[in-house]
Design an enzyme around this catalytic site. Structure first.
Site, mmCIF file in Angstrom:
data_model
loop_
_atom_site.group_PDB
_atom_site.id
_atom_site.type_symbol
_atom_site.label_atom_id
_atom_site.label_comp_id
_atom_site.label_asym_id
_atom_site.label_seq_id
_atom_site.Cartn_x
_atom_site.Cartn_y
_atom_site.Cartn_z
ATOM 1 C CB CYS A 95 12.740 8.869 8.644
ATOM 2 S SG CYS A 95 13.745 7.680 7.769
ATOM 3 N N GLY A 152 1.834 5.399 13.204
ATOM 4 C CA GLY A 152 2.426 4.184 13.757
ATOM 5 C C GLY A 152 1.731 3.748 15.042
ATOM 6 C CE LYS A 167 -1.888 3.111 1.930
ATOM 7 N NZ LYS A 167 -1.777 4.536 1.510
ATOM 8 C CD GLU A 200 12.512 1.069 10.357
ATOM 9 O OE1 GLU A 200 13.054 2.139 10.713
ATOM 10 O OE2 GLU A 200 12.967 -0.043 10.612
ATOM 11 N N GLY A 237 6.412 5.450 8.261
ATOM 12 C CA GLY A 237 5.628 6.677 8.187
ATOM 13 C C GLY A 237 5.727 7.448 9.482
ATOM 14 C CB SER A 238 3.659 10.175 10.778
ATOM 15 O OG SER A 238 2.387 9.566 10.719
ATOM 16 C CB THR A 239 5.694 9.078 15.648
ATOM 17 O OG1 THR A 239 7.082 8.885 15.325
ATOM 18 C CG2 THR A 239 5.458 8.583 17.062
ATOM 19 C CD GLU A 268 9.721 13.290 11.424
ATOM 20 O OE1 GLU A 268 8.573 12.844 11.517
ATOM 21 O OE2 GLU A 268 10.688 12.624 11.019
#
Ligand code: NAP
Ligand code: MG
Length: 501
Positions: free
Chosen positions: A303, A252, A194, A269, A247-249, A400
């Site tokens: 990242c 996640g 995806k 990650e 992707g983003s925290t 970030e």
């Protein structure tokens, strides 16, 4: 520089862009069940250049069924590791043979400079694929010696986890997709990829090459679409054994929570706010070049970008002036121009987000050394920006940004514990960089830093043999190296009582 890079191969690409991009499920190209499509833009001109299928829950369900069937099918399940590796290597060869075209697709859709895509990102994808292919025949277990009464034969084996959902972001779309796909396939899994909604195009080209390489139908499935629909459905599906997410925290965390229902294996990650530490005895010219490269490359959409710069008080002014000077000299523009060093950011939303951080940095009292102004041009560009002496609690230091924005702060101490405390003062822990000629000091500081990676006297250490991933809220698990491929396996223990019969 090759001729084809000076005049990119436009023919073929126009046809590709205009094609109605579909989903690949069980070896068949098909539109989304709902018929919905996504608009796909070129960030350098800010205009729609293609359309891709917007898959939803029904398409994910079909893709999971196809992947499950392919996973159970002896053609894949019993394929020898050597033949699995050969298929992955054939895919790597096809990527290499089509590198000009894939680089152009990546540049048109993501905005990255074409030369970088052609000579860096696509070759890295090939390198990663060939490395992962090598694991197919190297996965195994060990024999063990239980102390139970009698004589025993006991051993462990590594089995593929099953059906893996691979969710990737838009910042380095092709190489990340190739890496997850080839790692999972080397382990013997069947996959559903995806891609990010903004960057489906190089994933579509990858899917075509996977078919051309000759993988059995259903071993690889592509569902383009949004995270909210396709992504969430993949994570919620009870017959998916593992989610590998980059992707983003924030996303996640929702994935980890949603995976609890079926206890899916999850690798994450996530983001970072990585420190670059320049001590007084560093090779300053190299450190300054690398610090600039480490935050401005890919418009800061990396990242592991070094977004917090700590330079010793005695070299601070020189470092800040040096990085600012490099920022000023960077050529911003369309990735198609061979002179371009910095392309656009991915979307108007990302541009607004970065501009808001710059505004908030200014308001918090940080000094803008360079950049920080809107650029009057078409497309979604952000000026490389350096802040000096920000409040350590300001958003620009703790959050970030994922854009070309650096925060520079002086180190007022030589104490390694104090320096490590500053480096560790975020919720993230992805990558850290240390510049010093004192090798003992470098290693002592490396031990004190809480991050998945520490780079000494270099800013870039991405290589397939090096495990990559985060401490703290930068993630769970590692990609690459042995750990990467093992994360797509289960360990089975077999114990035999040799005296029983
Ligand atoms: P994102 O919004 O988290 O998206 C990443 C992927 O997840 C996309 O494919 C996205 O689809 C999908 N997604 C979104 N919501 C989902 C949900 N509820 N369930 C399942 N999937 C969902 O991140 P991004 O904005 O695309 O990428 C930037 C972020 O990624 C940054 O924070 C960066 O640090 C991080 N990143 C980390 C690494 C690493 O290796 N550690 C590498 C690259 C990027 P949509 O496209 O529809 O949103
Ligand atoms: Mg997103």
């Amino acid at each position: 520089m090759t001729a084809s890079l000076k005049s990119p191969p436009q023919t073929g690409i126009d046809d590709f862009l205009q094609r109605r991009h579909e989903l690949l499920i069980g070896g068949k190209w098909q539109p989304a069940a709902s018929g919905a499509t996504l608009e796909v833009s070129n960030p350098a001109i800010g205009r729609v250049i293609a359309h891709a299928a917007a898959g939803g829950a029904a398409d994910i369900d079909a893709a999971v069924k196809a992947a499950r069937a392919a996973f159970e099918n002896p053609t894949w399940r019993l394929m020898s590791p050597r033949n699995r590796a050969a298929l992955i290597n054939r895919l790597a060869d096809l990527i290499e043979a089509n590198a000009d075209e894939i680089a152009l697709i990546e540049t048109l859709n993501n905005g990255m400079p074409l030369l970088g895509a052609r000579h860096f990102n696509i070759p890295i994808a090939v390198d990663l694929a060939r490395y992962q292919a090598g694991w197919a025949a190297r996965l195994g277990g060990e024999t063990l010696q239980p102390s139970l009464p009698g004589e025993w034969h006991a051993y462990t084996i590594r089995e593929p986890l099953g059906v893996a959902g691979l969710i990737v972001p838009w910042n380095v779309p092709f190489a990340m997709a190739v890496n997850k796909v080839t790692t999972a396939l080397a382990a013997g899994c069947a996959v559903i990829l995806k891609p990010a909604e903004q960057t489906p195009l190089s994933a579509v080209r990858l899917a075509e090459l996977v078919q051309e390489a000759g993988f059995p139908d259903g071993v690889f499935n592509l569902v383009t679409g949004t995270g909210a629909e396709a992504g969430a459905a993949l994570v919620a599906h009870p017959d998916v054994d593992k989610i590998s997410f980059t992707g983003s925290t924030a996303v996640g965390k929702t994935i980890l929570a949603a995976s609890a229902a079926s206890l899916k294996r999850v690798s994450l990650e996530l983001g970072g706010k990585s420190p670059v530490i320049i001590l007084a005895d560093a090779d300053l010219e190299r450190a300054i070049d690398a610090a600039a490269q480490g935050i401005f490359a890919n418009s800061g959409q990396v990242c592991a970008a070094g977004s917090r710069l700590y330079a010793h008080r005695t070299v601070y002014d020189r470092v800040v002036a040096g990085v600012a000077d490099r920022a000023r000299r960077l050529t911003i523009g369309s990735g198609l121009e061979p002179t371009t060093q910095i392309g656009p950011v991915i979307s108007p939303a990302q541009q607004t987000r970065v501009e808001r951080y710059i505004e908030s940095g200014r308001k918090s009292g940080a000094e803008v050394v360079v950049g920080g102004n809107p650029l009057a041009r078409e497309g979604w560009f952000v000026e490389p920006t350096v802040f000096a002496n920000p409040d350590p609690k300001a958003d620009i230091v703790t959050e970030e940004i994922f854009g070309p924005v650096l925060c520079a702060m002086p180190l007022e101490t030589d104490d390694l514990d104090e320096i490590a405390k500053l480096a560790n003062s975020t919720t993230y822990g992805l990558a850290a960089t240390i510049w010093t000629r004192d090798i003992g000091k470098a290693h002592r500081l490396a031990r004190r830093i809480k991050s998945g990676g520490v780079q000494i006297n270099t800013t870039f250490s991405l290589d397939p043999v090096l495990p990559f991933g985060g401490f703290k809220q930068s993630g769970i698990g590692r990609e690459n190296g042995r750990e990467g491929v093992e994360s797509f396996t289960e360990l089975k223990t077999v114990a035999v009582d040799l005296n029983a019969y």
